[in-house]
Scaffold this motif. Structure first.
Motif, PDB file in Angstrom:
ATOM      1  N   VAL A 144      12.976  -2.501   1.160  1.00 30.27           N
ATOM      2  CA  VAL A 144      12.775  -2.729  -0.278  1.00 30.27           C
ATOM      3  C   VAL A 144      11.476  -3.505  -0.490  1.00 30.27           C
ATOM      4  O   VAL A 144      10.636  -3.149  -1.336  1.00 30.27           O
ATOM      5  CB  VAL A 144      13.984  -3.492  -0.870  1.00 30.27           C
ATOM      6  CG1 VAL A 144      13.680  -4.008  -2.269  1.00 30.27           C
ATOM      7  CG2 VAL A 144      15.222  -2.596  -0.878  1.00 30.27           C
ATOM      8  N   ALA A 145      11.285  -4.558   0.304  1.00 28.39           N
ATOM      9  CA  ALA A 145      10.061  -5.374   0.166  1.00 28.39           C
ATOM     10  C   ALA A 145       8.817  -4.543   0.457  1.00 28.39           C
ATOM     11  O   ALA A 145       7.796  -4.662  -0.233  1.00 28.39           O
ATOM     12  CB  ALA A 145      10.136  -6.580   1.110  1.00 28.39           C
ATOM     13  N   LEU A 146       8.917  -3.688   1.470  1.00 29.25           N
ATOM     14  CA  LEU A 146       7.773  -2.834   1.828  1.00 29.25           C
ATOM     15  C   LEU A 146       7.398  -1.908   0.672  1.00 29.25           C
ATOM     16  O   LEU A 146       6.221  -1.787   0.314  1.00 29.25           O
ATOM     17  CB  LEU A 146       8.128  -2.024   3.077  1.00 29.25           C
ATOM     18  CG  LEU A 146       7.163  -0.919   3.480  1.00 29.25           C
ATOM     19  CD1 LEU A 146       5.799  -1.500   3.866  1.00 29.25           C
ATOM     20  CD2 LEU A 146       7.741  -0.098   4.641  1.00 29.25           C
ATOM     21  N   MET A 147       8.407  -1.261   0.090  1.00 28.98           N
ATOM     22  CA  MET A 147       8.123  -0.331  -1.018  1.00 28.98           C
ATOM     23  C   MET A 147       7.406  -1.056  -2.155  1.00 28.98           C
ATOM     24  O   MET A 147       6.449  -0.546  -2.739  1.00 28.98           O
ATOM     25  CB  MET A 147       9.417   0.294  -1.546  1.00 28.98           C
ATOM     26  CG  MET A 147      10.106   1.216  -0.584  1.00 28.98           C
ATOM     27  SD  MET A 147       9.044   2.588  -0.112  1.00 28.98           S
ATOM     28  CE  MET A 147       9.621   2.891   1.551  1.00 28.98           C
ATOM     29  N   GLU A 148       7.887  -2.250  -2.461  1.00 29.25           N
ATOM     30  CA  GLU A 148       7.290  -2.970  -3.593  1.00 29.25           C
ATOM     31  C   GLU A 148       5.905  -3.507  -3.236  1.00 29.25           C
ATOM     32  O   GLU A 148       5.000  -3.501  -4.071  1.00 29.25           O
ATOM     33  CB  GLU A 148       8.281  -4.029  -4.072  1.00 29.25           C
ATOM     34  CG  GLU A 148       9.520  -3.276  -4.570  1.00 29.25           C
ATOM     35  CD  GLU A 148      10.584  -4.076  -5.284  1.00 29.25           C
ATOM     36  OE1 GLU A 148      10.414  -5.289  -5.437  1.00 29.25           O
ATOM     37  OE2 GLU A 148      11.584  -3.442  -5.700  1.00 29.25           O
ATOM     38  N   ARG A 149       5.725  -3.867  -1.960  1.00 29.10           N
ATOM     39  CA  ARG A 149       4.418  -4.370  -1.506  1.00 29.10           C
ATOM     40  C   ARG A 149       3.331  -3.303  -1.646  1.00 29.10           C
ATOM     41  O   ARG A 149       2.183  -3.616  -1.963  1.00 29.10           O
ATOM     42  CB  ARG A 149       4.533  -4.813  -0.046  1.00 29.10           C
ATOM     43  CG  ARG A 149       3.443  -5.723   0.429  1.00 29.10           C
ATOM     44  CD  ARG A 149       3.692  -6.176   1.875  1.00 29.10           C
ATOM     45  NE  ARG A 149       4.851  -7.037   2.012  1.00 29.10           N
ATOM     46  CZ  ARG A 149       5.936  -6.768   2.746  1.00 29.10           C
ATOM     47  NH1 ARG A 149       6.028  -5.660   3.441  1.00 29.10           N
ATOM     48  NH2 ARG A 149       6.942  -7.608   2.798  1.00 29.10           N
ATOM     49  N   VAL A 150       3.691  -2.051  -1.384  1.00 26.10           N
ATOM     50  CA  VAL A 150       2.669  -0.990  -1.478  1.00 26.10           C
ATOM     51  C   VAL A 150       2.580  -0.389  -2.878  1.00 26.10           C
ATOM     52  O   VAL A 150       1.831   0.555  -3.107  1.00 26.10           O
ATOM     53  CB  VAL A 150       2.870   0.134  -0.428  1.00 26.10           C
ATOM     54  CG1 VAL A 150       2.831  -0.431   0.982  1.00 26.10           C
ATOM     55  CG2 VAL A 150       4.144   0.918  -0.682  1.00 26.10           C
ATOM     56  N   GLY A 151       3.365  -0.924  -3.811  1.00 31.35           N
ATOM     57  CA  GLY A 151       3.215  -0.493  -5.205  1.00 31.35           C
ATOM     58  C   GLY A 151       4.086   0.662  -5.630  1.00 31.35           C
ATOM     59  O   GLY A 151       3.864   1.253  -6.694  1.00 31.35           O
ATOM     60  N   MET A 152       5.105   1.000  -4.817  1.00 36.52           N
ATOM     61  CA  MET A 152       6.030   2.050  -5.251  1.00 36.52           C
ATOM     62  C   MET A 152       6.891   1.489  -6.388  1.00 36.52           C
ATOM     63  O   MET A 152       7.249   0.314  -6.392  1.00 36.52           O
ATOM     64  CB  MET A 152       6.937   2.487  -4.089  1.00 36.52           C
ATOM     65  CG  MET A 152       6.206   2.977  -2.853  1.00 36.52           C
ATOM     66  SD  MET A 152       5.716   4.704  -2.859  1.00 36.52           S
ATOM     67  CE  MET A 152       7.260   5.574  -2.715  1.00 36.52           C
ATOM     68  N   ARG A 153       7.216   2.352  -7.344  1.00 39.63           N
ATOM     69  CA  ARG A 153       8.006   1.926  -8.518  1.00 39.63           C
ATOM     70  C   ARG A 153       9.487   2.231  -8.283  1.00 39.63           C
ATOM     71  O   ARG A 153       9.826   3.358  -7.911  1.00 39.63           O
ATOM     72  CB  ARG A 153       7.521   2.692  -9.742  1.00 39.63           C
ATOM     73  CG  ARG A 153       8.295   2.377 -11.023  1.00 39.63           C
ATOM     74  CD  ARG A 153       7.868   3.271 -12.176  1.00 39.63           C
ATOM     75  NE  ARG A 153       6.458   3.134 -12.482  1.00 39.63           N
ATOM     76  CZ  ARG A 153       5.559   4.106 -12.364  1.00 39.63           C
ATOM     77  NH1 ARG A 153       5.912   5.298 -11.956  1.00 39.63           N
ATOM     78  NH2 ARG A 153       4.297   3.890 -12.656  1.00 39.63           N
TER      79      ARG A 153
END
Ligand SMILES: CC(C)(COP(=O)(O)OP(=O)(O)OC[C@H]1O[C@@H](n2cnc3c(N)ncnc32)[C@H](O)[C@@H]1OP(=O)(O)O)[C@@H](O)C(=O)NCCC(=O)NCCS
Length: 185
Positions: A144-153
């Protein structure tokens, strides 16, 4: 077949899996902690050998509807760090689903973020895709943190959307549009 596939992204390079990757690949794919929130069970050595053999010269991307696994290697010495996966949807190949795995000893160093940005760049800037999605178990905090770190919505929280490891599991759907990627520059 496109054996020359190579994407440099910060400290990592995305490339085909190779037979020399086997010891590292087999070790992390056999690790239950790595498989905990993924759609596969721990691999046997024989499965790992067969898997690498099928991917050393695979088309990237694969035909719509099929997944292809791409190695994440340390660019400085070509050591395998993990792998990422790409799947163009069968019914709409301008949309891709992606996935990512790092060997446990390589987690927590920013390699997955660099690899994912490289994969997104490939998807949008080379393949010209419209949309990239990723499904993540909400309990998988590093993912979850990775997705948000790379800007996925985060677009949705699907309740008990998949049967994995003997139970119904929730899934977050993350996505990025080509327009988002272009706007982020
Ligand atoms: C999901 C997964 C790939 C995330 O890997 P990760 O290493 O946590 O992600 P990143 O590469 O972005 O690393 C970020 C961490 O490295 C740290 N870091 C250290 N050096 C860094 C650097 N130079 N640059 C950026 N981050 C750095 C960050 O602070 C962050 O730490 P934190 O988690 O304590 O906040 C990994 O947990 C994994 O392989 N899990 C098992 C497989 C799996 O579940 N995959 C997802 C299926 S949907």
């Amino acid at each position: 077949m496109n054996t020359g596939f190579s994407i440099l992204a910060g400290r990592v390079r995305l490339r085909h899996l190779r037979p020399a990757d086997l010891p590292v690949f087999a070790a992390y794919r056999a690790d239950p902690s790595v498989c905990r929130f993924q759609g596969f069970d721990p691999f046997s050595e024989a499965q790992a050998i067969g898997f690498i053999a099928r991917h050393t010269a695979a088309d990237i991307p694969a035909a719509p509807g099929e997944w292809v696994q791409i190695a994440i290697a340390r660019s400085a010495n070509d050591e395998l760090l993990g792998d990422c996966a790409l799947h163009l949807l069968a019914h709409e190949p301008r949309i891709a689903e992606i996935g990512i795995t790092l060997a446990p000893q390589q987690q927590g160093r920013g390699y997955a973020s660099e690899a994912l940005r490289g994969l997104l760049r490939f998807c949008f800037e080379e393949l010209g895709l419209h949309r990239v999605v990723a499904l993540v178990d909400p309990r998988n905090a590093p993912s979850v943190a990775l997705m948000e770190r790379v800007g996925m919505r985060r677009e949705g929280h699907f309740r008990q959307n998949g049967w994995y490891k003997g139970e119904w599991c929730d899934e977050y759907q993350y996505a990025l549009l080509a327009a988002d990627w272009a706007a982020a520059g």
